[in-house]
Design an enzyme around this catalytic site. Structure first.
Site, PDB file in Angstrom:
ATOM      1  N   TYR A 267      -0.298  13.139  -4.513  1.00 42.38           N
ATOM      2  CA  TYR A 267       0.119  12.196  -5.726  1.00 42.38           C
ATOM      3  C   TYR A 267       0.386  12.944  -6.811  1.00 42.38           C
ATOM      4  CZ  TYR A 267      -0.919   8.009  -2.686  1.00 42.38           C
ATOM      5  OH  TYR A 267      -0.862   7.045  -1.870  1.00 42.38           O
TER       6      TYR A 267
ATOM      7  N   GLU B 247      -5.151   1.486 -10.084  1.00 44.73           N
ATOM      8  CA  GLU B 247      -4.958   1.741  -8.720  1.00 44.73           C
ATOM      9  C   GLU B 247      -6.136   1.186  -7.913  1.00 44.73           C
ATOM     10  OE1 GLU B 247      -3.290   5.550  -7.677  1.00 44.73           O
ATOM     11  OE2 GLU B 247      -2.590   4.390  -5.736  1.00 44.73           O
TER      12      GLU B 247
ATOM     13  N   ARG C   9     -13.140   5.033  -4.240  1.00 47.88           N
ATOM     14  CA  ARG C   9     -13.623   3.983  -4.369  1.00 47.88           C
ATOM     15  C   ARG C   9     -15.298   3.859  -4.713  1.00 47.88           C
ATOM     16  NH1 ARG C   9     -10.569   0.930   0.696  1.00 47.88           N
ATOM     17  NH2 ARG C   9      -8.386   1.578   0.200  1.00 47.88           N
TER      18      ARG C   9
ATOM     19  N   HIS D 116      -0.932   7.893 -11.913  1.00 52.21           N
ATOM     20  CA  HIS D 116      -2.057   8.911 -11.881  1.00 52.21           C
ATOM     21  C   HIS D 116      -2.042   9.627 -13.392  1.00 52.21           C
ATOM     22  CE1 HIS D 116      -0.360   8.120  -8.001  1.00 52.21           C
ATOM     23  NE2 HIS D 116      -1.323   7.582  -7.950  1.00 52.21           N
TER      24      HIS D 116
ATOM     25  N   ARG E 103       0.889  -1.028  -0.041  1.00 49.27           N
ATOM     26  CA  ARG E 103       0.014  -0.145  -0.165  1.00 49.27           C
ATOM     27  C   ARG E 103       0.774   1.174  -0.107  1.00 49.27           C
ATOM     28  NH1 ARG E 103      -5.174   0.771   4.003  1.00 49.27           N
ATOM     29  NH2 ARG E 103      -5.917   2.611   2.998  1.00 49.27           N
ATOM     30  N   ALA E 104       0.514   2.258  -1.000  1.00 45.59           N
ATOM     31  CA  ALA E 104       1.467   3.438  -1.038  1.00 45.59           C
ATOM     32  C   ALA E 104       1.377   4.188   0.078  1.00 45.59           C
ATOM     33  CB  ALA E 104       1.032   3.853  -2.530  1.00 45.59           C
ATOM     34  N   SER E 105       0.254   4.452   0.336  1.00 46.10           N
ATOM     35  CA  SER E 105       0.079   5.497   1.637  1.00 46.10           C
ATOM     36  C   SER E 105       0.531   4.875   2.864  1.00 46.10           C
ATOM     37  CB  SER E 105      -1.407   5.857   1.672  1.00 46.10           C
ATOM     38  OG  SER E 105      -2.175   4.810   2.130  1.00 46.10           O
TER      39      SER E 105
END
Lengths: 342, 342
Positions: free
Chosen positions: B194, B284, B290, B223, B71-73
């Site tokens: 981001y 992503e 979501r 992105h 998970r990037a965050s």
């Protein structure tokens, strides 16, 4: 009438830069600090700087009036303290005012503020009031990051900024949210910092509820809104995740984008996703991108060509983007033009 | 085959977050520092986390394979020191590896690095090598700002980063340039930081000459490239001002954009201005956005729908975006698939 809502005095005579360099030297060596009166720029020099540059291109391209402010990258609020910024802002705003007096049909002043990192924005009010009352400024440029790329100020939704917003509302002035030079080597000034600031400012407004407290406050986000229109779905989706109202209601009565997007597909995207009423014509000429696009044979920043070539916009849409929206977003501009029978 | 080149393990069992919180507590109170062995996540828990989330949506939407990374965050390289990051990266990469073993047809690992602000990136090499040799990682995520929104590292073109680039070239791995959580209150993580990082990284490459020194180095900018395609004219014009070669030659043999742009007009712009060979399919999912777009009735991040609906792309273009480009940009992925007869 075609109003360019985003122009800076990037072509001021070199004496201005020399004076600024002396001022910067004077920060370390007070004996070297120049007085404002030591800056000598004649009306003839101003006339030449404008007639051979901005006004020449305005005539070539067919725009009539530019909302004109001091050079954005030269604001450099990170240099020195409040007094340094105050003196510098005073000089730059006066020069822009003089241009507007020399060419009253073509230039209307927008003020820079004497911001300084860590200093209460209320200190900017005196300069703001002077520019409105004495110089006829119709808007301001507000730097959300006076540190120059270190982003040490609170978000625009923080009460930190409210003294300025109260004055903007009182005088019915919009603020263009515009950073200055980046002194962070990560961020190229016009290729990263400017666009990042636009995106950042918009997202701050989405996260916050600023326009509940200031329903008549207006922000003009330059450079076509940074990354925002391209990622419009992301922003709509993020607002939805945060249980905010639809963007149309949440921020789009208060936020406007200019057309400083330097190719046809970008302008077309802008006009596909952003309502016409939120788009104001601008070129930021003469600015970051001064060349001729080999693919089109025209200046990259001749944004009027893209608006003209748009297959999305009607004649009435174009009128709104060229004139109607600017007169609505800048009520003092509208009053000025109306007073002239325009 | 449809390859999604950008997925993170955002749905890991809560035990992972609990362990991380305990690790963070252990920074101040070493007696509280947990051991990696104290994290217990069973294969069944991993299976459920994937089957009910990413894999379910992949099947619903019709993608086959996801390049899967921690998970990037949650990378949050700004927390603690190198040792904290090293332990955390080890745990996260191992979990992703286990997912790839449980679902070898659907997930292939991409590694996070144990970056830490102010620490020599060479310290990341051991983890990188382990992930390639033992876990079969086909790429890495490289954080250009391990400070988390303060941008204290040098630009990506600086020699600071070269130890990593040398390994990437040696192993023929691309790097996705992906920041983590912003701890700067100015920057919303997924709505500003981001996108800003994407724009910043691209502009750093335009300013520099990195790909002269590393002609086979490949960066995947996620992105949809941040603000870059929307401002393609600005970037072309700035490169021209800097006397750089045309972007096609200067950076576009080395830089690629994914399709994490969550609305049709954005995807259409991307495919109008960026050559097909530089665009890789990605969603992503499950990530920042979501929800279901009330305007379309579909998930914002169901990017395959936008690619399918594109009037710009041919069937062959779609094949390149879905599979061909990913296999070219990730040679180790191509080798893996080829070894399976795919």
């Amino acid at each position: 009438m075609i109003i360019d809502c985003h122009g800076h005095f990037t072509t001021a005579p070199k004496a201005l830069e020399d004076w600024r360099n002396q001022q910067i030297a004077g920060i370390k060596d007070p004996s070297a600090m120049p007085k404002p009166s030591q800056l000598k720029i004649s009306d003839d020099e101003l006339r030449e700087a404008i007639e051979t540059n901005q006004l020449r291109l305005m005539k070539e391209r067919g725009s009539d009036l530019t909302l004109f402010s001091p050079r954005a990258s030269f604001m450099a609020h990170h240099i020195g303290d409040f007094n340094v910024s105050a003196t510098w802002a005073g000089i730059c705003n006066e020069l822009v005012y003089r241009v507007s007096r020399l060419f009253p049909e073509h230039f209307v002043p927008v003020a820079m503020l004497p911001q300084s990192p860590g200093v209460d924005p209320a200190t900017c009010i005196a300069e703001l009031e002077k520019c409105v009352k004495e110089y006829g400024a119709v808007g301001i440029n507000l730097n959300p990051d006076p540190s120059g790329g270190h982003w040490t100020s609170p978000p625009l939704t923080d009460r930190h900024w409210w003294p300025i917003y109260e004055k903007l509302v009182e005088y019915d002035l919009p603020a263009m949210i515009h950073v200055s030079t980046s002194c962070n080597p990560c961020f190229h000034t016009t290729g990263a910092h400017y666009l990042n600031a636009d995106t950042t400012a918009f997202m701050q407004c989405v996260q916050g509820d600023l326009f509940k407290d200031f329903p008549t406050l207006k922000f003009l986000i330059p450079h076509g809104g940074g990354a925002v229109p391209y990622h419009w779905g992301r922003f709509r989706g993020l607002a939805q995740e945060m249980k905010k109202p639809l963007l149309a209601e949440h921020v789009m009565n208060n936020i406007f984008f200019d057309t400083c997007v330097y190719h046809q597909p970008g302008i077309d995207l802008l006009n596909t996703v952003i309502p016409v009423r939120n788009v104001l014509f601008a070129s930021e000429m003469i600015g970051a991108v001064r060349g001729i696009d080999p693919e089109s044979g025209h200046y990259y920043d001749d944004t009027k060509r893209y608006i003209e070539a748009s297959k999305i916009l009607s004649a009435e849409d174009r009128h709104q983007i060229y004139e109607g929206n600017a007169r609505r977003v800048f009520p003092r501009l509208d009053a000025l033009l109306s007073s002239k029978g325009l």
